[in-house]
Write a protein that holds these residues in place. Structure first.
Motif, mmCIF file in Angstrom:
data_model
loop_
_atom_site.group_PDB
_atom_site.id
_atom_site.type_symbol
_atom_site.label_atom_id
_atom_site.label_comp_id
_atom_site.label_asym_id
_atom_site.label_seq_id
_atom_site.Cartn_x
_atom_site.Cartn_y
_atom_site.Cartn_z
ATOM 1 N N THR B 2 0.843 -1.193 0.000
ATOM 2 C CA THR B 2 0.000 0.000 0.000
ATOM 3 C C THR B 2 0.882 1.250 0.000
ATOM 4 O O THR B 2 0.624 2.202 0.697
ATOM 5 C CB THR B 2 -0.917 0.027 1.223
ATOM 6 O OG1 THR B 2 -0.118 -0.233 2.369
ATOM 7 C CG2 THR B 2 -2.017 -0.976 1.100
ATOM 8 N N GLU B 3 1.938 1.176 -0.766
ATOM 9 C CA GLU B 3 2.787 2.361 -0.884
ATOM 10 C C GLU B 3 2.001 3.448 -1.614
ATOM 11 O O GLU B 3 1.220 3.185 -2.510
ATOM 12 C CB GLU B 3 4.051 2.025 -1.693
ATOM 13 C CG GLU B 3 4.841 0.857 -1.163
ATOM 14 C CD GLU B 3 5.576 1.174 0.131
ATOM 15 O OE1 GLU B 3 5.704 2.371 0.450
ATOM 16 O OE2 GLU B 3 5.997 0.239 0.820
ATOM 17 N N GLN B 4 2.282 4.648 -1.185
ATOM 18 C CA GLN B 4 1.582 5.754 -1.839
ATOM 19 C C GLN B 4 2.053 5.882 -3.284
ATOM 20 O O GLN B 4 3.239 5.907 -3.557
ATOM 21 C CB GLN B 4 1.906 7.054 -1.111
ATOM 22 C CG GLN B 4 1.117 8.234 -1.617
ATOM 23 C CD GLN B 4 -0.035 8.556 -0.696
ATOM 24 O OE1 GLN B 4 0.086 8.449 0.507
ATOM 25 N NE2 GLN B 4 -1.147 8.955 -1.259
ATOM 26 N N PHE C 16 9.406 2.622 -7.176
ATOM 27 C CA PHE C 16 8.523 1.758 -7.938
ATOM 28 C C PHE C 16 7.927 2.612 -9.035
ATOM 29 O O PHE C 16 7.982 3.837 -8.937
ATOM 30 C CB PHE C 16 7.431 1.191 -7.038
ATOM 31 C CG PHE C 16 7.984 0.302 -5.964
ATOM 32 C CD1 PHE C 16 8.443 -0.959 -6.265
ATOM 33 C CD2 PHE C 16 8.074 0.757 -4.652
ATOM 34 C CE1 PHE C 16 8.963 -1.770 -5.277
ATOM 35 C CE2 PHE C 16 8.596 -0.053 -3.666
ATOM 36 C CZ PHE C 16 9.042 -1.322 -3.979
ATOM 37 N N GLY C 42 2.917 3.776 4.617
ATOM 38 C CA GLY C 42 3.351 4.289 3.336
ATOM 39 C C GLY C 42 4.574 5.165 3.450
ATOM 40 O O GLY C 42 5.037 5.720 2.456
ATOM 41 N N GLY C 44 7.487 4.109 4.146
ATOM 42 C CA GLY C 44 8.609 3.391 3.552
ATOM 43 C C GLY C 44 9.247 2.370 4.479
ATOM 44 O O GLY C 44 10.244 1.753 4.123
ATOM 45 N N SER C 46 8.118 -0.618 5.424
ATOM 46 C CA SER C 46 8.048 -1.988 4.888
ATOM 47 C C SER C 46 9.042 -2.167 3.758
ATOM 48 O O SER C 46 9.689 -3.206 3.656
ATOM 49 C CB SER C 46 6.649 -2.284 4.367
ATOM 50 O OG SER C 46 5.717 -2.023 5.355
ATOM 51 N N THR C 47 9.161 -1.153 2.908
ATOM 52 C CA THR C 47 10.102 -1.255 1.794
ATOM 53 C C THR C 47 11.515 -1.419 2.329
ATOM 54 O O THR C 47 12.290 -2.247 1.838
ATOM 55 C CB THR C 47 10.007 0.009 0.919
ATOM 56 O OG1 THR C 47 8.648 0.247 0.619
ATOM 57 C CG2 THR C 47 10.797 -0.165 -0.350
ATOM 58 N N GLY C 54 15.953 -8.929 1.449
ATOM 59 C CA GLY C 54 16.210 -9.479 0.118
ATOM 60 C C GLY C 54 14.980 -9.667 -0.745
ATOM 61 O O GLY C 54 15.080 -10.241 -1.824
ATOM 62 N N VAL C 55 13.817 -9.221 -0.282
ATOM 63 C CA VAL C 55 12.628 -9.316 -1.128
ATOM 64 C C VAL C 55 12.748 -8.341 -2.289
ATOM 65 O O VAL C 55 12.420 -8.652 -3.426
ATOM 66 C CB VAL C 55 11.337 -9.041 -0.318
ATOM 67 C CG1 VAL C 55 10.126 -9.026 -1.233
ATOM 68 C CG2 VAL C 55 11.165 -10.093 0.761
ATOM 69 N N TYR C 56 13.242 -7.135 -1.994
ATOM 70 C CA TYR C 56 13.504 -6.149 -3.056
ATOM 71 C C TYR C 56 14.994 -5.886 -3.162
ATOM 72 O O TYR C 56 15.733 -6.049 -2.185
ATOM 73 C CB TYR C 56 12.844 -4.801 -2.741
ATOM 74 C CG TYR C 56 11.347 -4.799 -2.663
ATOM 75 C CD1 TYR C 56 10.578 -5.643 -3.454
ATOM 76 C CD2 TYR C 56 10.693 -3.907 -1.818
ATOM 77 C CE1 TYR C 56 9.199 -5.614 -3.377
ATOM 78 C CE2 TYR C 56 9.320 -3.871 -1.736
ATOM 79 C CZ TYR C 56 8.569 -4.735 -2.524
ATOM 80 O OH TYR C 56 7.224 -4.702 -2.446
ATOM 81 N N ARG D 210 8.288 -18.144 0.212
ATOM 82 C CA ARG D 210 9.413 -17.344 -0.276
ATOM 83 C C ARG D 210 10.060 -16.576 0.882
ATOM 84 O O ARG D 210 11.279 -16.535 1.019
ATOM 85 C CB ARG D 210 8.916 -16.373 -1.344
ATOM 86 C CG ARG D 210 10.038 -15.630 -2.036
ATOM 87 C CD ARG D 210 9.519 -14.740 -3.149
ATOM 88 N NE ARG D 210 10.365 -13.556 -3.261
ATOM 89 C CZ ARG D 210 11.542 -13.559 -3.890
ATOM 90 N NH1 ARG D 210 11.990 -14.651 -4.445
ATOM 91 N NH2 ARG D 210 12.271 -12.458 -3.944
#
Lengths: 377, 328, 506, 328
Positions: B2-4, C16, C42, C44, C46-47, C54-56, D210
């Motif tokens: 749910t990234e903006q 992204f 949102g 960031g 989680s990113t 290593g997911v991204y 995964r």
């Protein structure tokens, strides 16, 4: 990845090489000549009952199979997956009614699968109730071991339609054959066109022995007569596809004759000409009512070679005679294979019969006719 | 995730990128056909092509309803077969019978769709299996009904829809009735999917069935309706194909996979939530164009199969790639 | 603490399509610390974690583990490097046993064969850390466990890996107070043993209780780093970027309070017993209780999804019986589900379609999708505008919106129908601070316009702040009712039935 | 995890779904014996006939073992039928009646299976093409390539190799023993190895797998390689049974759809992650029994179709109606 490419390439080479090495032989001049002779040759037996006629004099001795009734006759069928087989199977069941000695008639249907038919025959043998076994093999080579196994169990075995590669059965009932069909249709095309004429060859599907020999017979004749073969197309027996193919060829040029290895799609091919507003050329078909009626209605130059469905009657008769201990034509019982021509067309047209009924059924005199075949009086 | 996201407002180039590739594919194929065979530009050429694609296009539009709702309908091919065989059985060569046979067949189609929908919704059988079972059953019913071979002709009134050409039309000279059917049913299917509550709800249940249910969507009724639409368009496709080709025993076999293929070429998402009727129909036209093109090239049947397989995988792989690139 | 950080992420950037998720973020953790990572949804977080695991792959920047540069391309590589992550979404396989889940992807193999006994023993050992009160058998199928136990298994999975670094993304979301306490003392133990914990949470109380240091992320950048734990207000201010005035709307006034809209007498089913309560127009009624206390079961019963099997329900004084959500919706009851992604959103459909779906569900199938008895597209757009749903366009797919905007859009779904009763389940779960305030105001506005609002939440402060009246549930029953102004201690006492816990929670 | 998903009321110790395939098997055995007794054909109640029933579906059984792997990992394989044809043809062409070529032929066939499985797996996991489409495309490609080179029975299997299909210990054919050994091996792999465990994990929840460090692509590819290898072995068997291979024998046995049907009837769910080999074997035996029942009561070939379709749906409904999963 490199390995993968290598492997695939290797596989392709393997395929190609092997294909070269062993293309099956459907072009056998000796067999061609033999069938050509049989088409016009004399047959033994009553002329008004072609399903009882046979070529040659060889007879199989069946004394050891003599048995008192009532019998259980078992039939392993490749399938009833097309109208030809449906008409034939009806012939067969009606013929069974002519023989009170047959107590039970057991029918197992393999639904067009070799694997299943082998298992079906196993089942019948394991059940142990059959007095005789009739087999209409789904394919020749694959069913041979199963037939051999049945013979070995001591049962009299009758094979018809497609054969097996063993002579252990009492007899193998079949009409003249594929070359014969090809010859009849080919001669008609050649007689009604001149050299250089464009012929479109429509095929059902590749690989089936009887269809391959029909095609190879005709192909050789066309080349010899100097006709131009536009193409050989496979229709899968699909009317819509047939129509599309003919439409596409029509867009590219004229067609002087359409030859086909089986008549199921003949009407679709004729309609393609009709719909395009082009006169219908020479068309070969088969003895299906819809084609015969279309032929008569439009008056094109047609012919209907046949692969008579009355052979299904003959199989029962062969089994019955065997169980009675009477001699039957064997190891092959070759039936006559007449073609329907313009001269005799009216004899075979019967508007009361279903459109996909095969006229050469030899069934007109049977008690169940015509209702059992779906017709009306 | 749910990234903006703040996507830039669509520039012309971006919008160009958003054109469904199936239309590009279709145009490219048609251009190739014309280059190989200029006769295709004649009305006879393209009218024939459209006429033969009509049944599959209508079928694909109907099959899309089930696909967008998140299922599969493998029974449509058998439904077409049943339509043709059943009609020929009932017609008994009476031209007037068409007027009650077609409505009756549509009724049978609706019933089959209803059963599919009920089995999937209430017996919870996955649609792949439920409609596979229905496919086998319907083929069997057609055989039992006809005893293995159809026992009547399709009267010309019946064949009118798939076969008849209206002649003397200005500009194009001939105009097949099948194309009128294609346009009419295409519009109906488009309207139903993209201009009604039903269509939006089909999207909703295919997207997230549980959420749709909690939002008040009558999930079962919507899904059943989707199956009914699919089956009824199979009847229509059967009438047109039967009209074009006449009676034969396995006339519809294989059409179920072709319809799914066409919808997928048109960008429909398997497992639901996304799809467009015009694009699915364009997918059907593209499929038919591929066949025509390969035919023109004189390629033998096996090569056609290979090409079809490659295009199928390629189209979906491309769609997945685009979807990833344009953001999930 | 040694000088080399266990984890050092330097100048990480990641975009992204259409979004800049992270820009030049640097972040480091020392051995044996609990490092709180906070920020709005949102922002960031989680990113950042997904890059660490290593997911991204980052677009630029480097990740150093124990001072060595690493390029993880698959979660497996980060696991091997000693980093394990407990994700917010459950990653358990419901059809497999607890032991199989614990060893997911790293089953001990002996002679080519999975060593089932070793798995069972280790599972028992790790689960033992939770104490006898939370007994879970290794061979139980996960689907047979309740939600809290599943969360514990999830945590046990990370612990059994004996990782250097454990990332916990909102681990307490499904836990009750006592289970939280177990977790907190476990974290203390792990920290003492030298494990580094990266702790992501929205709950300031947990930051205060656990953290050694705090990093605040805002708009994909590091907004602040604290080497000590500041007071919650400071953290919130940094997260949001401004002071939050009137975070909670003012309570309802007696004049606004209307008649009883919905009443339940003796309601019960497999999950509920003897439920008696009333909802009034103009009032926000909060429902507090531990996980599994039956609050959502109550909502689903009122909504007809899992109907009452006994008792009576009255709506506007008339007896009603709902056996399907549509019955309830038709009568004027709406529900905002707790798990938005699974139960609320149509992610591939447009914002508009998400808003219109309920109104369309009660219109004729073949009528135009643009307009119906309740609303039309223009009206829906106006509603979105009024609620300040932020979207590039209302034709955009729902999935591109942030959590808060998604929540607003599906609230709009119900507003179009002008419901008499609107049930919010966990209305602000996973929503950032700013958007939370918006949702509270929305609820108040709804109440003012005459609806009865039922608010089910596990976030006690928000219930205390937003509700006019608080009903507490325990073990499928109504355990008590409190007016506005009740303390956390009062509620906890009622919710747990245990005096000592109530004291701790206060 | 949501609050709104209510925890199921505690299940009792007995889990119905674990034994459902056993019940179905038992029911069909009872039906078979009942019908044989009622119709007085007790000759069918012999060990011979038991073996013949079990031996009916060896091709299907071997294929279904592989299909189980594909479905467990939440994929599906529609290319098995074409691959069976290709393998059978390669077997008989390479052997070409020469006993000395048996080993090379077997290796070539296994390599073919491995390559096809690898490509299927790569397309599905790396290009993210829906497995239905990927394997349908693959099926078209294999069939096309095969029919380009062969259009009839080609080559010949030496007598030594026919022992595979026709040899037996006492009355028990080797092939039957082989099928059960293969099933046992598959069970062992699924139950006791890391790979087996990974298959359930990836099929149950790909993201979770995964995140737990499982290389999901590898597992999917592995499952497809197993699936294709089994199909290749089925091709070897069929070549031995038919003494030769032809490009249509896979399609004619409908092994693609039938293998999926028996796997699902055996209780493995299409969504993946739940089920197992013994369920599949029960499904295969149920299919054989149904066929035998049809033969015993001499059911009309067409009615048989209808009944078979209904049985497939009913059997799956038998499980599905109890499950709380969303339908699709």
């Amino acid at each position: 990845m490199k390995k993968l490419v290598m492997a695939v390439a290797g596989m392709a080479v393997l395929f190609a090489g092997a294909a070269q090495a062993q293309a099956p032989n459907f072009d056998d001049p000796a067999e061609f000549a033999k069938q050509k002779a049989q088409l016009t040759g004399a047959f033994n037996g009553p002329a008004d009952s072609p399903w009882l006629q046979y070529a040659g004099d060889a007879m199989a001795d069946t004394a050891k199979f003599k048995k008192d009734g009532p019998w259980t006759i078992c039939f392993s069928n490749a399938g009833v997956n097309n109208p030809w087989r449906v008409v034939g199977y009806t012939d067969m069941t009606e013929e069974v009614k002519n023989h009170p000695e047959i107590g039970t008639f057991t029918h197992v249907d393999a639904e067009g699968s070799d694997d299943k038919q082998i298992a079906d025959i196993d089942d019948l043998l394991a059940g142990g109730t059959c007095s005789a076994l009739i087999v209409s093999p789904n394919s020749t080579a694959a069913l041979t071991p199963a037939v051999e196994k049945a013979c070995a169990s001591g049962l009299p075995v009758i094979v018809f339609d497609r054969g097996v590669t063993t002579d252990c059965p009492v007899t193998f009932v079949h009409p003249v054959g594929g070359y014969g069909f090809g010859i009849q249709a080919g001669e008609h095309v050649i007689a009604n066109t001149s050299a250089g004429a464009n012929v479109l060859m429509l095929r059902i599907l590749p690989g089936v022995d009887v269809l391959e020999t029909r095609a190879s017979g005709a192909r050789n004749m066309f080349k010899e007569a100097g006709l131009n073969i536009l193409g050989e197309e496979f229709t899968d027996g699909d009317n819509a596809k047939t129509k599309s193919i003919v439409e596409d060829y029509l867009q590219r040029g004229t067609i002087d004759a359409v030859w086909m290895d089986a008549g199921a799609t003949a009407v679709a091919a004729v309609e393609a000409f009709e719909d395009a507003g082009v006169p219908v050329p020479v068309v070969t078909g088969e003895d299906q009512q819809d084609y015969l009626q279309k032929w008569k209605a439009l008056g094109f130059k047609g012919i209907a070679p046949t692969y008579p469905t009355y052979q299904w009657r003959t199989a029962i008769i062969a089994a019955v005679n065997t169980l009675k201990g009477e001699a039957v034509p064997g190891p092959e019982w070759v039936l006559p294979q007449p073609a329907i021509t313009q001269d005799v067309l009216d004899q075979y047209i019967n508007e009361k019969m279903p459109p996909l009924h095969y006229a050469m059924c030899g069934c007109e005199g049977m008690p169940g006719y015509p209702e059992a075949w779906g017709g009306t009086k | 995730m749910t990234e903006q996201t703040l996507s830039t407002p669509g520039s012309a180039r971006r919008r160009l990128l958003q054109i469904n590739p199936v239309y590009v594919l279709l145009v490219a194929l048609l251009v190739a056909i014309v280059l190989l065979n200029p006769a295709f530009m004649e009305p006879q050429g393209y009218m024939n092509y459209l006429k033969r694609a009509a049944a599959l296009a209508i079928l694909s539009g109907g099959a899309l309803y089930v696909i967008v709702a998140g299922g599969f309908d493998l029974s449509v091919g058998a439904m077409m077969t049943l339509t043709v065989i059943g009609s020929s059985m009932l017609a008994s060569n009476d031209p007037n019978s068409t007027y009650w046979i077609i409505p009756l067949m549509l009724g049978i189609g609706a019933l089959v769709g209803l059963i599919n929908g009920l089995v999937v919704s209430y017996l919870r059988v996955p649609s792949l299996i439920a409609t596979l079972g229905m496919m086998i059953t319907l083929t069997g019913v057609a055989f039992v009904w006809s005893g293995g071979a159809p026992r009547g002709y399709l009267p010309d009134t019946f064949r009118f829809f798939g076969r008849f050409n209206i002649t003397g039309v200005p500009l194009v000279n001939i105009f097949p009735v099948a194309i009128i059917c294609l346009v009419v049913f295409g519009l109906i299917l488009w309207w139903g999917m993209h201009r009604t509550n039903l269509g939006r709800m089909i999207h909703a249940i295919g997207d997230n069935q549980r959420a749709a249910r909690l939002a008040g969507v009558p999930v079962e009724r919507v899904r059943i309706t989707a199956f009914i639409v699919s089956s009824m368009s199979a009847v229509v496709a059967g009438v047109i194909l039967g009209g074009r080709a006449g009676v034969s025993v396995d006339i519809g076999s294989g059409y179920e996979l072709q319809a799914i293929t066409a919808a997928v070429l048109g960008g429909a998402q398997l497992l639901g939530g996304r799809g467009s009727v015009p694009a699915a129909m364009a997918g059907a036209l593209a499929l038919e164009a591929i066949f025509t093109l390969l035919n023109l090239l004189g390629l033998p049947q096996p090569v056609r199969q290979v090409v079809q397989g490659l295009i199928l995988i390629g189209a979906v792989a491309l769609a997945m790639y685009r979807r990833k690139r344009t953001g999930r | 603490m040694s000088d080399t950080p266990v984890i050092e992420m330097r100048n990480i950037s990641k975009s992204f399509p259409g979004v800049r998720a992270l820009h030049d973020v640097s972040f480091s953790c020392a051995r044996g610390e609990v490092h709180a990572l906070v920020g709005e949804n949102g922002a960031g977080k989680s990113t950042l974690i997904k890059i660490l695991s290593g997911v991204y792959n980052p677009d630029s920047g480097t990740v150093l583990i124990d001072g060595k540069e690493q390029h993880f391309r698959h979660p497996q590589e980060s696991l091997l490097a000693g980093i394990s992550v407990i994700y917010q979404e459950f990653s358990l396989l419901p059809e497999r046993t607890v032991a199989q889940n614990l060893f997911l992807g790293r089953e001990p193999v002996r002679g080519g064969v999975i060593d089932g006994r070793a798995m069972e023993d280790e599972t028992r050992r790790v689960l033992g850390l939770f104490g006898a009160r939370h007994h879970i058998e290794p061979d139980t199928t996960v689907a047979d466990l309740d939600v809290a136990s599943q969360q514990l298994v999830e945590i046990a999975k990370a612990i059994s890996l004996s990782s250097k670094v454990i990332v916990m993304d909102e681990p307490t979301a499904a836990l009750n107070e006592s289970e939280c306490e177990v977790l907190f003392s476990l974290i203390d133990q792990l920290r003492a043993g030298g494990t580094t914990i990266i702790y992501i949470t929205h709950r300031m109380r947990e930051v205060t209780r656990l953290a050694n240091r705090v990093t605040v992320i805002k708009d994909g950048e590091v907004a602040a780093r604290f080497d000590h734990v500041p007071d919650p207000e400071t953290i919130v201010r940094t997260m949001v970027g401004r002071d939050i005035a009137d975070y909670y709307p003012p309570p309802g006034t007696p004049q606004e309070r209307g008649n009883v809209v919905l009443g339940v007498r003796g309601g019960g089913n497999a999950f509920l017993r003897n439920i008696d309560f009333e909802l009034r127009a103009g009032e926000i009624t909060g429902f507090a209780g531990l996980q599994g206390a039956g609050r959502s079961a109550l909502a689903m019963a009122l909504f007809g999804a899992v109907p009452f099997t006994s008792g009576t329900v009255t709506l506007d004084g008339k007896g009603v019986r709902f056996t399907h959500p549509r019955d309830a919706i038709r009568a004027g009851i709406g529900v905002l589900p707790g798990d938005r992604k699974a139960e609320g959103l149509l992610l591939m459909q447009s914002v508009r379609d998400n808003g219109m779906v309920t109104a369309r569900s009660f219109a004729s199938f073949l009528a135009s999708h643009r307009t119906n008895a309740h609303t039309d597209l223009a009206g829906m757009d106006k509603l979105f505008d009024r609620m300040e749903v932020r979207a590039p366009s209302y034709e955009q797919e729902m999935r591109v919106l942030s959590g808060g905007n998604q929540q607003k859009a599906i609230v709009a779904r119900w507003l179009a129908l002008k419901p008499k009763v609107l049930i919010f389940i966990e209305p602000t779960r996973g929503i950032d601070v700013n958007a939370k305030a918006g949702i509270y105001h929305l609820m108040r506005d709804l109440a003012r316009s005459g609806a009865a609002v039922m608010m089910i939440s596990s976030d006690l402060p928000e219930i205390l702040g937003a509700a006019d009246r608080i009903v507490v549930m325990r073990e499928g029953r109504i355990a008590g009712e409190f007016p506005r102004g009740a303390t956390e201690a009062d509620i906890m006492l009622s919710a747990t039935g245990e005096k000592h816990l109530a004291g701790e929670a206060a | 995890m949501t609050d709104t998903t209510l925890p199921a009321p505690r299940r009792s110790g007995f889990r119905f779904d674990r034994y459902a395939s056993g019940f179905l098997l038992l029911a069909s055995i009872v039906l078979y014996v009942g019908l044989v007794v009622v119709s007085g054909q007790t000759k069918y109640l012999s060990v011979d006939n038991l073996v013949s029933i079990l031996g009916r579906s060896i091709t299907l059984g071997i294929t279904a073992i592989g299909q189980t792997f594909a479905i467990l990992v939440a994929s599906i394989d529609l290319s098995v039928a074409s691959l069976i044809s290709a393998s059978a043809v390669v077997t008989s062409v390479v052997m070409n009646g020469e006993p000395s070529m048996m080993l090379p032929a077997i290796l070539a066939v296994l390599a073919l299976g491995a390559v096809v499985g690898l490509i299927n797996g790569l397309v599905i996991s790396k290009l993210e093409v829906n497995p239905l489409i990927a394997t349908l495309g693959m099926s078209l490609i294999i069939q096309g390539v095969l029919s380009a080179f062969y259009n009839n029975f080609a080559g010949k299997v030496p007598v030594e190799f026919q022992i595979f299909a026709y040899g037996s210990v006492g009355i028990v054919p080797y092939s039957l023993i082989f099928m059960f050994v293969l099933a046992g091996l598959a069970w062992f792999v699924l139950r006791f190895t890391r790979f087996g465990s990974d298959i359930y994990s990836v099929g149950g929840n790909k993201d979770a797998a995964r995140n737990a460090g499982i290389k999901t692509s590898g597992v999917i590819i592995g499952a497809h390689v197993v699936c294709s290898l089994c199909a290749a072995i089925a091709g070897l068997y069929l070549a031995s049974r038919l003494r030769s291979g032809a490009p249509w024998i896979g399609a004619e046995g409908v092994y693609d759809l039938e293998s999926i049907a028996v796997v699902v009837i055996g209780g493995t769910i299409l969504a993946g992650g739940r089920g197992g080999i013994w369920g599949t074997m029960a499904g295969v035996i149920i299919f054989s029994l149904i066929d035998s029942i049809f033969n015993v009561i001499g059911m009309d070939a067409f009615v048989k179709q209808v009944v078979r379709g209904i049985i497939i749906v009913a059997a799956v409904a038998f499980y599905a109606v109890r499950s709380k999963r969303p339908v699709s």
